[in-house]
Write a protein that holds these residues in place. Structure first.
Motif, PDB file in Angstrom:
ATOM      1  N   ASN A  25      -8.214   5.815   3.664  1.00 24.03           N
ATOM      2  CA  ASN A  25      -7.089   6.748   3.622  1.00 24.03           C
ATOM      3  C   ASN A  25      -7.406   8.139   4.164  1.00 24.03           C
ATOM      4  O   ASN A  25      -6.488   8.889   4.519  1.00 24.03           O
ATOM      5  N   LEU A  40      -1.184   4.682  -6.345  1.00 19.84           N
ATOM      6  CA  LEU A  40      -1.283   4.701  -4.884  1.00 19.84           C
ATOM      7  C   LEU A  40      -1.071   6.115  -4.353  1.00 19.84           C
ATOM      8  O   LEU A  40      -1.692   6.522  -3.366  1.00 19.84           O
ATOM      9  N   ARG A  82      -6.677   4.502   8.152  1.00 26.32           N
ATOM     10  CA  ARG A  82      -6.829   3.144   7.632  1.00 26.32           C
ATOM     11  C   ARG A  82      -7.360   2.157   8.676  1.00 26.32           C
ATOM     12  O   ARG A  82      -6.947   1.015   8.739  1.00 26.32           O
ATOM     13  N   SER A 112      -9.317   1.904   1.240  1.00 29.01           N
ATOM     14  CA  SER A 112      -8.578   1.469   2.418  1.00 29.01           C
ATOM     15  C   SER A 112      -8.579   2.483   3.558  1.00 29.01           C
ATOM     16  O   SER A 112      -7.669   2.490   4.398  1.00 29.01           O
ATOM     17  N   GLY A 148      -3.369   5.680  -1.223  1.00 29.10           N
ATOM     18  CA  GLY A 148      -3.555   4.273  -0.882  1.00 29.10           C
ATOM     19  C   GLY A 148      -4.518   3.685  -1.898  1.00 29.10           C
ATOM     20  O   GLY A 148      -4.588   4.149  -3.049  1.00 29.10           O
ATOM     21  N   TYR A 149      -5.292   2.705  -1.491  1.00 30.60           N
ATOM     22  CA  TYR A 149      -6.285   2.120  -2.397  1.00 30.60           C
ATOM     23  C   TYR A 149      -7.597   2.891  -2.300  1.00 30.60           C
ATOM     24  O   TYR A 149      -8.188   3.035  -1.231  1.00 30.60           O
ATOM     25  N   ILE A 209       0.802  -1.218   0.000  1.00 27.62           N
ATOM     26  CA  ILE A 209       0.000   0.000   0.000  1.00 27.62           C
ATOM     27  C   ILE A 209       0.841   1.278   0.000  1.00 27.62           C
ATOM     28  O   ILE A 209       0.400   2.330  -0.468  1.00 27.62           O
TER      29      ILE A 209
END
Length: 353
Positions: free
Chosen positions: A294, A245, A311, A292, A250-251, A238
């Protein structure tokens, strides 16, 4: 199988909000609000039989009105982002409120997540649930058409929570509905989700710009941090120096599901090794947004006075692709009069030894 209804509180507009408690007799309980169609709690056992809540949220209605980051809600009329809030239908331009970095996000300023829905409960012996209804009027958040929307939550005795969406309109419009629950299978948000193992049955994803708007391409996950075709810890890659990213923090990306035949297929699984809890996601939708957590920064205090840190929750939002009205190559989100939008998603819980 039981279902109970109680008053959860009143909105700032003095609308009464109801809480529906669904229980299946196998230690799984789900609590749903008719405000935003929110999944407030999901209680499931771990491998040792300890029953705990595995979703993020708030203890009172004011938290959901003022502090929530779409916790557990129905996102609509159009979930995810629309570039500059602008789209066209048959050559006519529509301009939506720009509530996220100049774009429209999750239906606008007062989307489906901030509405009080009509509710009707049912008990069919082997399953219990609540059916929600909302009429989104023509021009609401600048969307065209009076759109009737039904969302039904059903809990059965195999620890499955089924979500069924249906919509119809009197003018051509766009629709993209999802549920925005944040999961943490270990402790409901007290720690991060980086140790959760994730699998997504997707060979491609839709890369985005720095405002999380898709370019319109379907890129392969091969040899990228987005390859979750086999189980992998979310935290493994990540923080890699990968442009996507960086763009997402992140995701925060839509995955193009390999199984896209309109049937309710298994398309993702999450396993948390400490608790042993497993979540399987099935859907009829063509995509899933993996987020995720973020944007969680510890400034939102949730249930049991837990601050939701960076997260501390993950979302698996089954849906059509972001910004679909502006990409003809994406599956269509157009809904015409006389048609019905229908979609099903299932969250199935279990444990691994």
């Amino acid at each position: 199988m039981t279902i109970e209804e109680s008053t959860f509180g009143h909105t700032k507009e003095n609308k009464e909000v109801s809480l529906f408690k669904l229980s299946n007799g196998f230690e799984m309980k789900v609590e749903i609000l008719n405000y935003g169609g929110i999944i407030k709690n999901i209680f499931v056992p771990d491998r040792y039989g300890k029953v705990e809540d595995v979703v993020l949220g708030h203890d009172d209605i004011l938290g959901y009105e003022e502090k929530s980051d779409y916790f557990g809600c129905i996102a609509g009329r159009f979930a995810n982002r629309i570039n500059q809030g602008r789209f066209y239908i048959n050559g006519t331009q529509f301009q939506l409120p720009q509530n996220s970095n100049g774009n429209s996000l999750h239906g606008g300023v007062k989307g489906f997540d901030k509405q009080v829905w009509e509710a009707q409960v049912f008990n069919r012996g082997k399953e219990v649930g609540v059916s929600l209804f909302y009429l989104s009027k023509d021009g609401e958040e600048d969307y065209p058409g009076n759109m009737k929307c039904w969302v039904t939550y059903t809990l059965d005795n195999s620890n499955q929570l089924r979500i069924e969406y249906r919509a119809e309109t009197d003018k051509t419009t766009i629709v993209n509905l999802t549920n925005h629950t944040y999961f943490n299978l270990k402790d409901g948000g007290e720690t991060n989700i980086l140790d959760h193992n994730l699998r997504i049955y997707a060979s491609h994803y839709t890369p985005v710009d720095s405002n999380l708007i898709p370019f319109g391409t379907l890129d392969s996950v091969e040899d990228t941090p987005f390859d979750f075709r086999e189980f992998a810890p979310i935290g493994d890659k990540i923080d890699q120096e990968h442009t996507q990213l960086v763009n997402g923090g992140g995701y925060d990306h839509n995955f193009v599901l390999d199984k896209n035949n309109g049937e309710c297929n298994l398309i993702a699984s999450v396993y948390e090794p400490i608790s042993g809890r497993m979540l399987e996601v099935l859907t009829t939708e063509p995509g899933i947004q993996f987020y995720s957590g973020n944007f969680l920064k510890g400034d939102i205090v949730g249930k049991n006075n837990v601050p939701y840190e960076y997260r501390s929750g993950l979302c698996l939002e089954t849906q059509h692709f972001p910004d679909s009205p502006n990409h003809k190559q994406f599956p269509s989100t157009i809904l015409n009069p006389g048609e019905q939008f229908e979609s099903t998603t299932i969250y199935k819980f279990g444990v691994e030894p």
